[in-house]
Design an enzyme around this catalytic site. Sequence first.
Site, PDB file in Angstrom:
ATOM      1  N   LYS A 204       0.813  -1.219   0.000  1.00 49.71           N
ATOM      2  CA  LYS A 204       0.000   0.000   0.000  1.00 49.71           C
ATOM      3  C   LYS A 204       0.847   1.270   0.000  1.00 49.71           C
ATOM      4  O   LYS A 204       2.047   1.252   0.256  1.00 49.71           O
ATOM      5  CB  LYS A 204      -0.994  -0.034   1.169  1.00 49.71           C
ATOM      6  N   ARG A 238      -3.469  -9.970   4.982  1.00 51.59           N
ATOM      7  CA  ARG A 238      -3.882 -10.018   3.565  1.00 51.59           C
ATOM      8  C   ARG A 238      -2.721  -9.517   2.708  1.00 51.59           C
ATOM      9  O   ARG A 238      -2.337  -8.354   2.834  1.00 51.59           O
ATOM     10  CB  ARG A 238      -5.124  -9.149   3.387  1.00 51.59           C
TER      11      ARG A 238
END
Length: 259
Positions: A204, A238
């Site tokens: 991210k 995740r």
Amino acid sequence: MGILNVTPDSFSDGGRFANIESAFLQSVKMVEQGAAIIDIGGESTRPGAEDVSTQEELDRVIPVIEKIAKRLDCWISIDTSKSLIMQEAVKAGADLINDIRALQAANALQVAAQANVPVCLMHMQGLPRTMQNAPEYENLIAEVKSFLMQRAEQCMAAGIKKENIILDLGFGFGKKLEHNYQLLQATRQFVELGYPLLTGVSRKSMFGQLLNRDINDRLAGSLAGAIIALQQGTQIIRVHDVAETVDVIKVLQAVNSYN
Ligand code: 8Y4
């Protein structure tokens, strides 16, 4: 939890069958690398991404779920906010509903209760299209906690069992760089709420911005993030890079095996 995108941006268009096959092979690889769950998403949630019709999303995800359910020994997670997709996905073999909108769409609570599978409730401020336009909080930790506890209560009121509720801080969803790091540091406080926690930091922008790395050069940052969350007790992580993350988990398990 290994990430499997079945959005067209992640596939060159070789037709449906080629896409199903390629998604399946990617899942086989992640399971061989140690993923216990495959998270299948057919709708891009990137800021500015186009909306996907329900039929298109079904056509993308259902055949892949059916094939994984038949052939692989792993849990299948359906990443969607649409109740019809949740319903059809569970019918096709999905074991978990992962909803970045925390079951706030029409009918989602009812369908999830009926499906009787675990649900992951994620915090997001705003909506994907605009969430990164100057997100602000008066008290970040309290606001995220209060949102998640309210959604958990609403789930239970709709008939979802407490033991089927997983929480998620929603890294990158309506958060500035500093918010993401404050939340990561506060992971233990969320674990202490008594629900399993899922952490999604893989690749991210909290690493891209901090380290000035483009999307394919964020592995070290992502593994550092995983370690920080796992050390505070997060139960599910995740990720895109399953093999590397499994190594991290094994090292943490080794140090924790000596009391
Ligand atoms: C590179 C790769 C840069 C991916 C950004 C991204 C989460 C999630 C997403 C999460 C849960 C993403 C579906 C965003 N993030 N579900 N989904 N938790 N539960 N962006 O953090 O991966 S999609």
